[in-house]
Enzyme design. Structure first.
Site, PDB file in Angstrom:
ATOM      1  N   ASP A  50     113.589  14.101   8.319  1.00  0.00           N
ATOM      2  CA  ASP A  50     112.236  13.556   8.292  1.00  0.00           C
ATOM      3  C   ASP A  50     112.275  12.032   8.466  1.00  0.00           C
ATOM      4  O   ASP A  50     113.309  11.392   8.288  1.00  0.00           O
ATOM      5  CB  ASP A  50     111.576  13.927   6.968  1.00  0.00           C
ATOM      6  CG  ASP A  50     110.057  13.975   7.057  1.00  0.00           C
ATOM      7  OD1 ASP A  50     109.503  13.604   8.112  1.00  0.00           O
ATOM      8  OD2 ASP A  50     109.420  14.399   6.075  1.00  0.00           O
ATOM      9  N   GLU A  73     110.625   6.607  11.528  1.00  0.00           N
ATOM     10  CA  GLU A  73     109.692   5.796  12.319  1.00  0.00           C
ATOM     11  C   GLU A  73     109.376   4.454  11.649  1.00  0.00           C
ATOM     12  O   GLU A  73     109.129   3.469  12.345  1.00  0.00           O
ATOM     13  CB  GLU A  73     108.368   6.539  12.521  1.00  0.00           C
ATOM     14  CG  GLU A  73     108.507   7.954  13.041  1.00  0.00           C
ATOM     15  CD  GLU A  73     108.553   8.980  11.911  1.00  0.00           C
ATOM     16  OE1 GLU A  73     108.632  10.177  12.203  1.00  0.00           O
ATOM     17  OE2 GLU A  73     108.516   8.560  10.722  1.00  0.00           O
ATOM     18  N   ASP A 115     102.725  15.494  11.013  1.00  0.00           N
ATOM     19  CA  ASP A 115     101.696  15.803  10.021  1.00  0.00           C
ATOM     20  C   ASP A 115     100.347  16.072  10.678  1.00  0.00           C
ATOM     21  O   ASP A 115      99.614  15.145  11.057  1.00  0.00           O
ATOM     22  CB  ASP A 115     101.572  14.654   9.023  1.00  0.00           C
ATOM     23  CG  ASP A 115     102.843  14.470   8.210  1.00  0.00           C
ATOM     24  OD1 ASP A 115     103.715  15.356   8.264  1.00  0.00           O
ATOM     25  OD2 ASP A 115     102.966  13.427   7.539  1.00  0.00           O
TER      26      ASP A 115
END
Length: 751
Positions: free
Chosen positions: A414, A417, A480
């Site tokens: 995950d 970024e 998401d």
């Protein structure tokens, strides 16, 4: 980034110097070097006090031509991407009458001598695109210096790609900044930014710059695509097709193709979800309930709270919830027969004992003043592992290696970024250029561990962020989203855009991540998700187990009728598992050729103008058309290209060449088979990794004329392969010859 104000004027406090002419063109080895002054040289005095741009043409691969534009050639070259397929000696260079041509395979770059500036890219006797007057520019702005290029767009030319973008599939008219961000699926930001686009004109373009690249896709000069980078130089590659599939094939040959994935990864993944309460008892309850309801499960995923809160990531099981992780993992493998995935990220919270260890060893990113870079977003006081430091990378990998040896099969990587630019890297890398590239180093470090421990064909990531090269490290999921039909549709647009950027495999959170879907959204999304390359049930603050839906609010009784969430999940899990001989073979093709498993319609039907804008459906492999239902009432519009299509569910044939409006129950969706397809269908629906040849059914669909032959290859997870040659006889019946052993059969599909 716009430099002009309309066609005639510049932005305030901005100046742009353009390449005005090809003053001279020299063949230097296998390159073409062009001196391009920023004024037409009329007298010797014009050569003084005048910036000049140097344009160098080269070729790293047949059918690919690179262009480097430089102002100050002594400046530090920006970080580019790994061109793993680059070769030498593929260019043929000629100069004549003051101009020059560089040929690479069927692609040529032609520089016209003198003024005005003109660089054309040609193939098969036609111009694909080109750089004309006011295209090559060196700009001075309040934000610093930039180099830009503008390539022509022809009438009706459409642009695709640029990473996983959730807006319109066709990028014409859009401003796109290549800058990884955690913005969710309902924004113009993207987790996976890729400075590569392709068009329906027969070529693609890669800007070889790992940092921020700004694209104006017909949005500044409407007949051009502009791309710009900060600094003193810009490099890009024009990649010949001529079809979109061939562009992707050549592009991925240059930058790398997806790794082969194990068959077990194609099955259903079930997650604990994010902030839900769970422990080993919860996990066992979920798994037992899946088994009880005959819902085959391949992977169980432990999200963040497998570790203790405030400690992410310390790579230690929370002893309060998982007092015996070794025993639990052993039981999951042997008793539940599932693979195990763990959530991780590259951030180390200061509460974790690993923070002091990593900081003391110099393994975390630092601020310019030498202090460890920290912030409180996500985890309190967290720092970031510096993957440019080989020792830091090895340290991070050792933590993962221990988990793999404990029984973990794969990792969900995950984040990646939120990478700051006010930092200093161990190897001196430019922080701006490392912002997007960081995720590649992070995911590569994790993937390497899985390859070392499990083998090259058994390494699986479930990654969120990526850039060029990320496609080599599958799988990627869409980030998401929210629990709505609209977000379901935007997720698909993101996946199709990513496929058009060279990524072969893609997934998404079934039911949406944020919020709790109503039963209708969940069931529609389940059908879509199980007809994607990879399929995961995952949410944020609520579970995504099917029996949580269709529950009577008064009695708590669970509806398990034919259109219940449980029944719909079972139906589509079993469908996907039966299709594994087909899906696995075309998954291997994604690794072999770079053609995505989920194919946008424009890739599958490049000559059909009707397919150009279609972004609510896709081809799953070459022969299955899937149109998810994005409405509560089951109404869906599906575009069928010209030809005969067969309804998977009924066997009825339909003539394509236009749109159809259909209405489907929860247990269905438009699923059509292409004319003349021969689909290998497996005999088992309990797991994805079984012997496909045992009990195989070859379903021959309408569209094969007498004397036509189809060759179907089936590859089993253990590597056993067989070819089936299917020939239609004069009586319309298929005749099969094969080297396969086992109990296969052939079926002619009819309504």
């Amino acid at each position: 980034m716009k430099f002009t104000d309309g066609f005639w004027q510049l932005q305030p406090d901005t100046s742009v110097l353009y390449a005005r002419e090809a003053y001279d063109v020299d063949a230097v080895g296998d390159t073409l070097v062009v001196t391009a002054p920023t004024k037409v040289i009329e007298t010797r005095g014009d050569t003084l006090n005048r910036p000049t741009l140097t344009v160098t043409l080269s070729s790293p691969l047949e059918g690919v031509i690179g262009v480097r534009i430089e102002h100050f050639r002594g400046a530090r070259r920006p970080l580019g991407f790994e061109l793993v397929g680059a070769r030498e000696g593929v260019a043929e260079v000629t100069t004549e009458n003051g101009g020059g041509t560089l040929r690479s395979g069927a692609l040529s770059a032609v520089v016209t001598p003198g003024a005005p500036w003109e660089l054309r890219f040609e193939a098969d006797g036609r111009t694909l695109t080109g750089s004309g007057p006011r295209s090559v520019g060196y700009a001075q702005t309040p934000d610093g210096a930039f180099v830009h290029e503008q390539l022509a767009l022809g009438v009706g030319e459409l642009v695709y790609g640029l990473g996983e973008r959730f807006g319109p599939l066709v990028k014409n008219g859009q401003v796109v900044d290549i800058w990884n961000a955690d913005g969710g699926t309902s924004s113009e930001q993207a987790y996976k930014n890729v400075p590569f686009y392709l068009t329906n004109r027969g070529y693609g373009v890669l800007v070889n710059h790992a940092g921020k690249v700004s694209f104006e896709v017909g949005s500044e000069a409407v007949e051009r695509v502009q791309f710009s980078v900060p600094g003193e130089s810009l490099e890009y590659y024009v990649i010949l097709g001529p079809t979109p599939a061939e562009v992707l094939e050549r592009y991925t040959e240059l930058v790398g193709r997806p790794a082969r994935l194990p068959a077990w990864s194609y099955g259903l993944w079930l997650s604990t979800s994010f902030t839900t309460q769970y422990d080993e008892q919860t996990v066992n309850h979920f798994l037992d309930a899946m088994t009880e309801r005959k819902l085959p499960l391949s992977v169980f995923h432990f999200d963040c709270f497998w570790m203790r809160e405030f400690n992410w990531c310390d790579f230690e099981w929370d002893p309060r919830s998982f007092p015996d992780p070794d025993g639990m993992l052993e039981r999951l493998h042997t008793e539940q027969d599932v693979h195990v995935s763990l959530w991780i990220n590259p951030y180390i919270a200061q509460r974790s004992p690993l923070f002091d260890e990593a900081a003391g060893l110099g393994y975390l990113l630092k601020r310019p003043d030498g202090e460890v870079w920290q912030w409180d977003m996500w985890q309190a006081g967290m720092g970031l592992v510096d993957f440019t430091n080989p020792d830091a990378t090895a340290w991070f990998q050792d933590k993962l290696r221990r988990l793999v040896r404990q029984g973990v099969d794969c990792f969900k990587t995950d984040f990646g970024e939120r990478i700051p630019t006010d930092v200093v890297y161990f190897d001196g890398s430019d922080p701006e250029q490392m912002h997007n590239w960081y995720t590649q180093l992070y995911n590569q470090a994790v993937h390497d561990v899985l390859v070392e421990e499990h083998g090259v064909d058994q390494a699986v990531l479930f990654a969120r962020s990526a850039t060029v090269g990320g496609q080599r490290l599958p799988v990627h999921w869409g980030g998401d989203n929210t629990s709505t039909y609209e977000s379901m549709a935007e997720s698909l647009r993101g996946g199709l855009s990513l496929a058009l950027s060279g990524f072969g495999f893609w997934s998404h959170d079934i039911g949406g991540f944020e919020g709790t879907p109503d039963a209708g959204v969940f069931k529609r999304w389940t059908a879509f998700g199980l007809l994607s390359s990879h399929s995961r049930l995952h949410g944020s603050d609520s579970y995504r187990v099917p029996w949580s839906f269709d529950t009577d609010p008064q009695t708590g009784a669970v509806d398990e009728g034919p259109e219940s969430a449980v029944a719909v999940t079972r139906r589509f899990v079993e469908l996907k598992l039966s299709l594994m001989p087909y899906l696995y073979r075309h998954g291997l093709a994604a690794s072999e050729r770079g053609i995505p498993l989920m194919r946008p319609m424009v890739v599958a039907f490049p000559d059909d103008p009707g397919a150009a804008y279609v972004d609510r459906q896709y081809m799953l492999g070459p022969d299955l058309l899937v149109a998810p239902v994005f409405s509560a009432d089951g109404e869906v519009d599906v575009y069928l290209p010209p030809g005969t299509w067969t309804d998977w569910w009924t066997g009825a044939t339909v003539q394509g060449g236009g749109w159809r409006r259909e209405r489907h129950g929860y247990d269905s969706l438009p699923l059509y088979v292409r004319a003349g397809a021969v689909l290998p269908v497996g005999a088992r629906t309990d797991r994805p990794d079984y012997p496909y040849l045992d009990g195989l059914e070859l379903r021959v669909f309408p569209g094969l004329a007498a004397g036509e032959e189809r060759v179907v290859e089936v590859v089993e997870p253990e590597g056993v392969a067989a070819s089936f040659h299917v020939l239609v006889g004069d009586d319309g019946e298929p005749v099969v010859t094969t080297d396969a052993a086992g109990s296969w059969r052939v079926t002619r599909v009819q309504a």
